[in-house]
Write a protein that holds these residues in place. Sequence first.
Motif, PDB file in Angstrom:
ATOM      1  N   ALA A   1      32.783  64.800  30.131  1.00  0.00           N
ATOM      2  CA  ALA A   1      32.132  63.988  31.154  1.00  0.00           C
ATOM      3  C   ALA A   1      32.866  64.096  32.486  1.00  0.00           C
ATOM      4  CB  ALA A   1      32.067  62.530  30.704  1.00  0.00           C
ATOM      5  N   GLY A   2      34.205  64.098  32.436  1.00  0.00           N
ATOM      6  CA  GLY A   2      34.971  64.239  33.669  1.00  0.00           C
ATOM      7  C   GLY A   2      34.764  65.591  34.316  1.00  0.00           C
ATOM      8  N   MET A   3      34.769  66.650  33.514  1.00  0.00           N
ATOM      9  CA  MET A   3      34.544  67.987  34.052  1.00  0.00           C
ATOM     10  C   MET A   3      33.132  68.120  34.600  1.00  0.00           C
ATOM     11  SD  MET A   3      36.506  70.224  31.095  1.00  0.00           S
ATOM     12  CE  MET A   3      36.413  71.782  31.972  1.00  0.00           C
ATOM     13  N   LEU A   4      32.173  67.526  33.905  1.00  0.00           N
ATOM     14  CA  LEU A   4      30.788  67.550  34.359  1.00  0.00           C
ATOM     15  C   LEU A   4      30.667  66.946  35.753  1.00  0.00           C
ATOM     16  CD1 LEU A   4      27.703  67.781  34.020  1.00  0.00           C
ATOM     17  CD2 LEU A   4      27.774  65.658  32.699  1.00  0.00           C
ATOM     18  N   ARG A   5      31.314  65.799  35.949  1.00  0.00           N
ATOM     19  CA  ARG A   5      31.245  65.155  37.271  1.00  0.00           C
ATOM     20  C   ARG A   5      31.874  66.045  38.342  1.00  0.00           C
ATOM     21  NH1 ARG A   5      32.363  60.589  34.014  1.00  0.00           N
ATOM     22  NH2 ARG A   5      34.619  60.784  34.400  1.00  0.00           N
ATOM     23  N   GLY A   6      32.966  66.737  37.976  1.00  0.00           N
ATOM     24  CA  GLY A   6      33.617  67.615  38.945  1.00  0.00           C
ATOM     25  C   GLY A   6      32.735  68.786  39.343  1.00  0.00           C
ATOM     26  N   TYR A   7      32.118  69.451  38.363  1.00  0.00           N
ATOM     27  CA  TYR A   7      31.224  70.572  38.675  1.00  0.00           C
ATOM     28  C   TYR A   7      30.018  70.095  39.492  1.00  0.00           C
ATOM     29  CZ  TYR A   7      33.674  73.408  35.122  1.00  0.00           C
ATOM     30  OH  TYR A   7      34.611  74.096  34.390  1.00  0.00           O
ATOM     31  N   ALA A   8      29.444  68.955  39.081  1.00  0.00           N
ATOM     32  CA  ALA A   8      28.254  68.449  39.762  1.00  0.00           C
ATOM     33  C   ALA A   8      28.566  68.059  41.203  1.00  0.00           C
ATOM     34  CB  ALA A   8      27.681  67.254  38.992  1.00  0.00           C
ATOM     35  N   ALA A   9      29.714  67.409  41.410  1.00  0.00           N
ATOM     36  CA  ALA A   9      30.085  67.001  42.770  1.00  0.00           C
ATOM     37  C   ALA A   9      30.280  68.219  43.648  1.00  0.00           C
ATOM     38  CB  ALA A   9      31.351  66.154  42.729  1.00  0.00           C
ATOM     39  N   ARG A  10      30.872  69.264  43.105  1.00  0.00           N
ATOM     40  CA  ARG A  10      31.111  70.469  43.889  1.00  0.00           C
ATOM     41  C   ARG A  10      29.821  71.182  44.231  1.00  0.00           C
ATOM     42  NH1 ARG A  10      34.486  72.231  47.435  1.00  0.00           N
ATOM     43  NH2 ARG A  10      35.158  74.346  47.209  1.00  0.00           N
ATOM     44  N   SER A  11      28.931  71.272  43.246  1.00  0.00           N
ATOM     45  CA  SER A  11      27.707  72.052  43.428  1.00  0.00           C
ATOM     46  C   SER A  11      26.605  71.294  44.138  1.00  0.00           C
ATOM     47  CB  SER A  11      27.193  72.523  42.064  1.00  0.00           C
ATOM     48  OG  SER A  11      26.754  71.410  41.291  1.00  0.00           O
ATOM     49  N   GLY A  12      26.620  69.959  44.033  1.00  0.00           N
ATOM     50  CA  GLY A  12      25.517  69.178  44.569  1.00  0.00           C
ATOM     51  C   GLY A  12      24.305  69.188  43.659  1.00  0.00           C
ATOM     52  N   ARG A  13      24.458  69.745  42.462  1.00  0.00           N
ATOM     53  CA  ARG A  13      23.353  69.800  41.501  1.00  0.00           C
ATOM     54  C   ARG A  13      23.359  68.553  40.617  1.00  0.00           C
ATOM     55  NH1 ARG A  13      21.082  74.987  40.978  1.00  0.00           N
ATOM     56  NH2 ARG A  13      21.548  76.115  42.902  1.00  0.00           N
ATOM     57  N   PRO A  14      22.201  68.187  40.046  1.00  0.00           N
ATOM     58  CA  PRO A  14      22.162  67.025  39.137  1.00  0.00           C
ATOM     59  C   PRO A  14      23.061  67.235  37.930  1.00  0.00           C
ATOM     60  CG  PRO A  14      19.947  67.729  39.774  1.00  0.00           C
ATOM     61  CD  PRO A  14      20.875  68.802  40.237  1.00  0.00           C
ATOM     62  N   GLU A  15      23.645  66.149  37.438  1.00  0.00           N
ATOM     63  CA  GLU A  15      24.531  66.254  36.286  1.00  0.00           C
ATOM     64  C   GLU A  15      23.790  66.793  35.061  1.00  0.00           C
ATOM     65  OE1 GLU A  15      26.717  62.725  35.458  1.00  0.00           O
ATOM     66  OE2 GLU A  15      27.758  62.710  37.391  1.00  0.00           O
ATOM     67  N   GLU A  16      22.514  66.467  34.925  1.00  0.00           N
ATOM     68  CA  GLU A  16      21.744  66.954  33.782  1.00  0.00           C
ATOM     69  C   GLU A  16      21.676  68.482  33.799  1.00  0.00           C
ATOM     70  OE1 GLU A  16      20.759  64.718  35.920  1.00  0.00           O
ATOM     71  OE2 GLU A  16      20.776  62.858  34.741  1.00  0.00           O
ATOM     72  N   GLU A  17      21.525  69.066  34.979  1.00  0.00           N
ATOM     73  CA  GLU A  17      21.452  70.523  35.091  1.00  0.00           C
ATOM     74  C   GLU A  17      22.799  71.155  34.731  1.00  0.00           C
ATOM     75  OE1 GLU A  17      20.779  73.953  38.543  1.00  0.00           O
ATOM     76  OE2 GLU A  17      20.056  71.902  38.872  1.00  0.00           O
ATOM     77  N   ILE A  18      23.878  70.585  35.237  1.00  0.00           N
ATOM     78  CA  ILE A  18      25.207  71.112  34.941  1.00  0.00           C
ATOM     79  C   ILE A  18      25.527  70.957  33.455  1.00  0.00           C
ATOM     80  CG2 ILE A  18      27.668  70.894  35.412  1.00  0.00           C
ATOM     81  CD1 ILE A  18      26.077  72.077  37.702  1.00  0.00           C
ATOM     82  N   ALA A  19      25.116  69.838  32.852  1.00  0.00           N
ATOM     83  CA  ALA A  19      25.365  69.611  31.426  1.00  0.00           C
ATOM     84  C   ALA A  19      24.721  70.711  30.587  1.00  0.00           C
ATOM     85  CB  ALA A  19      24.846  68.238  31.010  1.00  0.00           C
ATOM     86  N   GLY A  20      23.514  71.124  30.971  1.00  0.00           N
ATOM     87  CA  GLY A  20      22.841  72.201  30.255  1.00  0.00           C
ATOM     88  C   GLY A  20      23.592  73.515  30.368  1.00  0.00           C
ATOM     89  N   LEU A  21      24.128  73.799  31.551  1.00  0.00           N
ATOM     90  CA  LEU A  21      24.891  75.031  31.755  1.00  0.00           C
ATOM     91  C   LEU A  21      26.177  75.010  30.935  1.00  0.00           C
ATOM     92  CD1 LEU A  21      24.536  75.470  35.632  1.00  0.00           C
ATOM     93  CD2 LEU A  21      23.247  76.634  33.836  1.00  0.00           C
ATOM     94  N   MET A  22      26.837  73.852  30.866  1.00  0.00           N
ATOM     95  CA  MET A  22      28.069  73.746  30.089  1.00  0.00           C
ATOM     96  C   MET A  22      27.787  73.910  28.600  1.00  0.00           C
ATOM     97  SD  MET A  22      30.009  70.621  32.114  1.00  0.00           S
ATOM     98  CE  MET A  22      31.378  70.551  30.949  1.00  0.00           C
ATOM     99  N   ALA A  23      26.737  73.280  28.107  1.00  0.00           N
ATOM    100  CA  ALA A  23      26.410  73.358  26.683  1.00  0.00           C
ATOM    101  C   ALA A  23      26.095  74.793  26.262  1.00  0.00           C
ATOM    102  CB  ALA A  23      25.239  72.434  26.372  1.00  0.00           C
ATOM    103  N   ALA A  24      25.550  75.579  27.193  1.00  0.00           N
ATOM    104  CA  ALA A  24      25.133  76.943  26.868  1.00  0.00           C
ATOM    105  C   ALA A  24      26.243  77.976  27.057  1.00  0.00           C
ATOM    106  CB  ALA A  24      23.931  77.328  27.737  1.00  0.00           C
ATOM    107  N   GLU A  25      27.442  77.554  27.514  1.00  0.00           N
ATOM    108  CA  GLU A  25      28.504  78.480  27.925  1.00  0.00           C
ATOM    109  C   GLU A  25      27.921  79.506  28.896  1.00  0.00           C
ATOM    110  OE1 GLU A  25      30.792  82.223  26.315  1.00  0.00           O
ATOM    111  OE2 GLU A  25      31.367  80.498  25.086  1.00  0.00           O
ATOM    112  N   THR A  26      27.832  79.119  30.133  1.00  0.00           N
ATOM    113  CA  THR A  26      27.148  79.918  31.141  1.00  0.00           C
ATOM    114  C   THR A  26      28.126  80.734  31.970  1.00  0.00           C
ATOM    115  OG1 THR A  26      25.389  78.266  31.302  1.00  0.00           O
ATOM    116  CG2 THR A  26      25.593  79.826  33.119  1.00  0.00           C
ATOM    117  N   TRP A  27      27.892  82.050  32.008  1.00  0.00           N
ATOM    118  CA  TRP A  27      28.673  82.971  32.837  1.00  0.00           C
ATOM    119  C   TRP A  27      27.894  83.238  34.120  1.00  0.00           C
ATOM    120  CZ3 TRP A  27      33.444  85.277  31.570  1.00  0.00           C
ATOM    121  CH2 TRP A  27      33.927  84.956  30.304  1.00  0.00           C
ATOM    122  N   LEU A  28      28.542  83.021  35.252  1.00  0.00           N
ATOM    123  CA  LEU A  28      27.890  83.186  36.548  1.00  0.00           C
ATOM    124  C   LEU A  28      28.531  84.337  37.314  1.00  0.00           C
ATOM    125  CD1 LEU A  28      27.828  79.419  37.597  1.00  0.00           C
ATOM    126  CD2 LEU A  28      25.904  80.726  36.676  1.00  0.00           C
TER     127      LEU A  28
END
Length: 330
Positions: free
Chosen positions: A131-158
């Motif tokens: 949850a803490g990491m999710l908030r950090g990624y979301a704050a940086r990206s400006g994307r909704p936390e739900e979207e970032i949570a999906g990327l984290m769950a899927a192990e997303t390589w960008l």
Amino acid sequence: MNSWYTIRARDGGAEVLIYDEIGAYGVSAKGFLAELGALPDETAIDLRLNSPGGSVFDAVAIHNALSRHAGSVTVWIDGIAASAASYIAMAGDEIVMPENAFLMIHDPSGLVMGTAADMREMAGTLDKIAAGMLRGYAARSGRPEEEIAGLMAAETWLTAAEALEAGLATRLAEPVRIAARFDIARFRNAPPALVDAVETPDPEYAKTETDIVDDANDVASVPDPAPQPVADDPDGPMADASTAPNATAIRAEAIAHARAVVDLCRLAGQPQMAGRFLEEDASLDAVRSSLLDTKAEAAPEITPHHPQPGRSATTRPWGDVIARTFKLKG
């Protein structure tokens, strides 16, 4: 002792390199934070990352310390910032990625031995960290936390371009050679093209182009020693020059060691100690230990802005079990 990080003075600021697994070789974030805390508050930091991640506890501590640092922090992803390393990258005021670099985010994982209650505690701990990491990624990206949570769950390589579009990078740079001391194939979704592209580890790969040029200039500026006569041993073969140590390599190693000692002393605010260390031919581990002891004697904390990590008196018993039996991975 090997270490997964290096901190050194560079052009009026500091360069921090994390080129291995965070928390590897038994080296925790405590030493890293001590050296970071020794920097003047306004020091500009260039943080260079090429890491598969590692201890998520250490990564969170490093991220928080960098976020508190008063000087500017520019993150350069020199190949791969995966897992916990990608969370550290989010502390940068600017995040620069070469066009062929990768950033990976996923849910933290861990291993625990114990009772069902221990495992439930572990699951709760992982949820809190995620949850803490999710908030950090979301704050940086400006994307909704739900979207970032999906990327984290899927192990997303960008890719760099995808990270820039997602708001997890701020600028692209020219492609670089990607080399690593770690195995990318261990990740379940690692891009095959990236696995194939990572070059065989090279002991010189962690050096920047500037370092290599500087070393070459330093070696060129040192005159060759006078040639020594070769004795012919009547009871044995003539000494073979090919078996003698390479003088150029020895000089280069000595120069690199001296520069590292001077850098450590400058970063610790104790430049006057460098001469004694060089006279004693002290190892870098001994230099670092002595400088940290000197700093500890001078003040109970590194700085008010960079308190030392550690367990509080309220730490629960299961935390001790975790510390002994596994490392959380980010």
